[in-house]
Design an enzyme around this catalytic site. Structure first.
Site, PDB file in Angstrom:
ATOM      1  N   ARG A 128      16.635   3.327  13.965  1.00  0.00           N
ATOM      2  CA  ARG A 128      17.311   3.881  12.805  1.00  0.00           C
ATOM      3  C   ARG A 128      16.897   3.054  11.583  1.00  0.00           C
ATOM      4  O   ARG A 128      16.574   1.879  11.705  1.00  0.00           O
ATOM      5  CB  ARG A 128      18.828   3.822  12.995  1.00  0.00           C
ATOM      6  CG  ARG A 128      19.332   4.609  14.201  1.00  0.00           C
ATOM      7  CD  ARG A 128      20.829   4.396  14.395  1.00  0.00           C
ATOM      8  NE  ARG A 128      21.332   5.122  15.561  1.00  0.00           N
ATOM      9  CZ  ARG A 128      21.351   4.629  16.804  1.00  0.00           C
ATOM     10  NH1 ARG A 128      20.905   3.399  17.037  1.00  0.00           N
ATOM     11  NH2 ARG A 128      21.802   5.353  17.817  1.00  0.00           N
ATOM     12  N   LYS A 151      24.277   0.772  16.629  1.00  0.00           N
ATOM     13  CA  LYS A 151      25.364   1.748  16.558  1.00  0.00           C
ATOM     14  C   LYS A 151      26.274   1.678  17.774  1.00  0.00           C
ATOM     15  O   LYS A 151      27.492   1.813  17.649  1.00  0.00           O
ATOM     16  CB  LYS A 151      24.773   3.162  16.419  1.00  0.00           C
ATOM     17  CG  LYS A 151      25.801   4.243  16.145  1.00  0.00           C
ATOM     18  CD  LYS A 151      25.122   5.572  15.900  1.00  0.00           C
ATOM     19  CE  LYS A 151      26.149   6.669  15.599  1.00  0.00           C
ATOM     20  NZ  LYS A 151      25.500   7.978  15.360  1.00  0.00           N
ATOM     21  N   HIS A 203      16.904  10.745   9.282  1.00  0.00           N
ATOM     22  CA  HIS A 203      16.614  10.487  10.694  1.00  0.00           C
ATOM     23  C   HIS A 203      15.287  11.082  11.145  1.00  0.00           C
ATOM     24  O   HIS A 203      14.975  11.047  12.333  1.00  0.00           O
ATOM     25  CB  HIS A 203      17.734  11.043  11.572  1.00  0.00           C
ATOM     26  CG  HIS A 203      18.991  10.220  11.542  1.00  0.00           C
ATOM     27  ND1 HIS A 203      19.044   8.910  11.978  1.00  0.00           N
ATOM     28  CD2 HIS A 203      20.240  10.518  11.115  1.00  0.00           C
ATOM     29  CE1 HIS A 203      20.278   8.439  11.819  1.00  0.00           C
ATOM     30  NE2 HIS A 203      21.013   9.393  11.298  1.00  0.00           N
ATOM     31  N   ARG A 206      13.010   8.792  13.260  1.00  0.00           N
ATOM     32  CA  ARG A 206      13.516   8.585  14.627  1.00  0.00           C
ATOM     33  C   ARG A 206      13.222   9.816  15.492  1.00  0.00           C
ATOM     34  O   ARG A 206      12.769   9.705  16.629  1.00  0.00           O
ATOM     35  CB  ARG A 206      15.018   8.300  14.563  1.00  0.00           C
ATOM     36  CG  ARG A 206      15.684   7.960  15.901  1.00  0.00           C
ATOM     37  CD  ARG A 206      17.083   7.444  15.604  1.00  0.00           C
ATOM     38  NE  ARG A 206      17.961   7.368  16.754  1.00  0.00           N
ATOM     39  CZ  ARG A 206      18.011   6.329  17.590  1.00  0.00           C
ATOM     40  NH1 ARG A 206      17.194   5.306  17.417  1.00  0.00           N
ATOM     41  NH2 ARG A 206      18.870   6.306  18.590  1.00  0.00           N
ATOM     42  N   HIS A 229      20.261   5.024  23.320  1.00  0.00           N
ATOM     43  CA  HIS A 229      21.322   6.004  23.550  1.00  0.00           C
ATOM     44  C   HIS A 229      22.220   5.533  24.697  1.00  0.00           C
ATOM     45  O   HIS A 229      21.718   5.140  25.754  1.00  0.00           O
ATOM     46  CB  HIS A 229      20.729   7.368  23.905  1.00  0.00           C
ATOM     47  CG  HIS A 229      20.149   8.086  22.743  1.00  0.00           C
ATOM     48  ND1 HIS A 229      19.250   9.126  22.866  1.00  0.00           N
ATOM     49  CD2 HIS A 229      20.328   7.928  21.398  1.00  0.00           C
ATOM     50  CE1 HIS A 229      18.910   9.574  21.674  1.00  0.00           C
ATOM     51  NE2 HIS A 229      19.553   8.863  20.775  1.00  0.00           N
ATOM     52  N   TYR A 238      15.409  15.996  23.564  1.00  0.00           N
ATOM     53  CA  TYR A 238      13.955  15.960  23.365  1.00  0.00           C
ATOM     54  C   TYR A 238      13.174  16.382  24.612  1.00  0.00           C
ATOM     55  O   TYR A 238      11.947  16.461  24.565  1.00  0.00           O
ATOM     56  CB  TYR A 238      13.521  14.546  22.971  1.00  0.00           C
ATOM     57  CG  TYR A 238      14.218  14.015  21.746  1.00  0.00           C
ATOM     58  CD1 TYR A 238      13.838  14.427  20.469  1.00  0.00           C
ATOM     59  CD2 TYR A 238      15.260  13.109  21.849  1.00  0.00           C
ATOM     60  CE1 TYR A 238      14.480  13.944  19.337  1.00  0.00           C
ATOM     61  CE2 TYR A 238      15.908  12.616  20.720  1.00  0.00           C
ATOM     62  CZ  TYR A 238      15.520  13.027  19.475  1.00  0.00           C
ATOM     63  OH  TYR A 238      16.149  12.559  18.350  1.00  0.00           O
TER      64      TYR A 238
END
Length: 261
Positions: A128, A151, A203, A206, A229, A238
Site C-alpha cells: 500500500r 493494516k 490502490h 497494488r 491479506h 485475483y
C-alpha cells in the site's frame, strides 16, 4: 474499545457524522425504521452502498462493544437490518504499456523526489502507498523490505531485485526517509492521462502487482502472504487472472462431451 483499533479516531469521526445524520437519537430509542430511512436518504443523495455498509458495521460494532462491556443491556436497532447487497467491484490494473507511461510521466513532470521510487516499490511488492512511505533504510535488509505497522498489524518481508534494492537504499540514504507524497502521485497520474474509475487511483499499483503476479503464473497463497491479506478470500479476487483458471471448464462441459467442441 476504540483505543484498540488502528483507525479508532477515524471511526469515531465517522460515527459522529452518522449520528448527526440520524438526528442524534438516544441509542436505546434508535429504531430499525429510522435506520432504513437514513439509508434511503443517503442513497438518494448519492452515497455508495459500500459507504453505507461501512457505517452500519461501525454502528453494529459500537453496540456490540457497549453490550460486551456491560454498558448497555438492551438489543441494538441493527438486529433486523441487513447489509446492502453489492455487486462485486471490478479491480482495475495497469497494462505494461501504461506502467511505462506512468513511470515516464512521473520522471518528467513530478517535482516530488519520492514519487518515482515509491511507485516502483508499490509495483514491485504490492505494498500500500502508506506502507511504502513508512520504509526506512533499516527496513531494507538482504534485498528484502520489511513492512510493519500494517493494516492488519502483521509484519511481512517482501524480497526485491538487486536494481530496486540499490536504488531504494541510495534514495533513503540521501533523503533519510519519505514524506507524504500521495497527492503528488495523484497529480502525476492525472498528467499521464491513464483512465481509471473514480476512487481506484490510490490502490491501482497494488492491484496491478497482484494482477500481473497471477497472470504470470504466480501462486495464490504466495500472493496472499506478499499482500499481507489476513483472509484468502480477499486474495481470491485475483484468482480469475491465473492462466489456468477454470480451464477444465473447456474440456469437461457437456457440449464438448456431446459434439467435441
Amino acid at each position: 474499545m476504540g483505543f484498540q483499533l488502528k483507525d479508532g479516531l477515524r471511526r469515531k469521526n465517522k460515527l459522529i457524522h452518522t449520528c448527526a445524520g440520524l438526528g442524534n437519537p438516544r441509542a436505546d430509542k434508535l429504531s430499525p425504521k429510522e435506520l432504513l430511512n437514513y439509508c434511503f436518504i443517503r442513497t438518494e443523495n448519492g452515497t455508495s452502498g459500500k459507504t453505507l455498509n461501512n457505517e452500519l458495521c461501525y454502528l453494529n460494532s459500537l453496540y456490540n462493544g457497549l453490550k460486551s462491556s456491560g454498558e448497555i443491556l438492551y438489543s441494538k436497532a441493527l438486529a433486523d437490518i441487513k447489509m446492502l447487497k453489492l455487486d462485486e467491484r471490478e479491480l482495475f490494473w495497469l497494462t505494461v504499456e501504461e506502467i511505462r507511461t506512468l513511470l515516464n510521466t512521473i520522471e518528467k513532470f513530478s517535482e516530488n523526489p519520492h514519487v518515482l521510487i515509491l511507485t516502483k516499490v508499490c509495483l514491485a511488492t504490492g505494498a500500500r502507498w502508506g506502507e511504502a512511505e513508512s520504509i526506512t533504510v533499516r527496513k531494507v535488509i538482504d534485498h528484502k523490505i520489511t513492512f510493519s505497522q500494517t493494516k492488519n498489524a502483521k509484519v511481512r518481508a517482501v524480497p526485491i531485485s538487486n536494481g530496486l534494492n540499490t536504488e531504494l537504499v541510495g534514495h533513503l540514504e540521501e533523503f533519510g526517509g519519505f514524506s507524504n507524497s500521495i497527492s503528488a502521485f495523484r497529480r502525476a497520474f492525472v498528467k499521464s492521462k491513464i483512465r481509471l474509475p473514480k476512487g481506484q487511483a490510490a490502490h491501482v499499483l497494488r492491484h496491478t502487482f497482484a494482477s500481473h503476479f497471477m497472470m504470470n503464473g504466480g501462486n495464490i497463497l504466495t500472493l496472499q502472504r506478499t499482500l499481507g491479506h489476513s483472509s484468502i478470500n480477499m486474495t481470491m479476487r485475483y484468482s480469475h487472472l491465473s492462466p489456468d483458471h477454470l480451464l477444465e471448464s473447456i474440456n469437461l462441459n457437456p457440449l464438448t462431451t456431446a459434439i467435441g467442441y
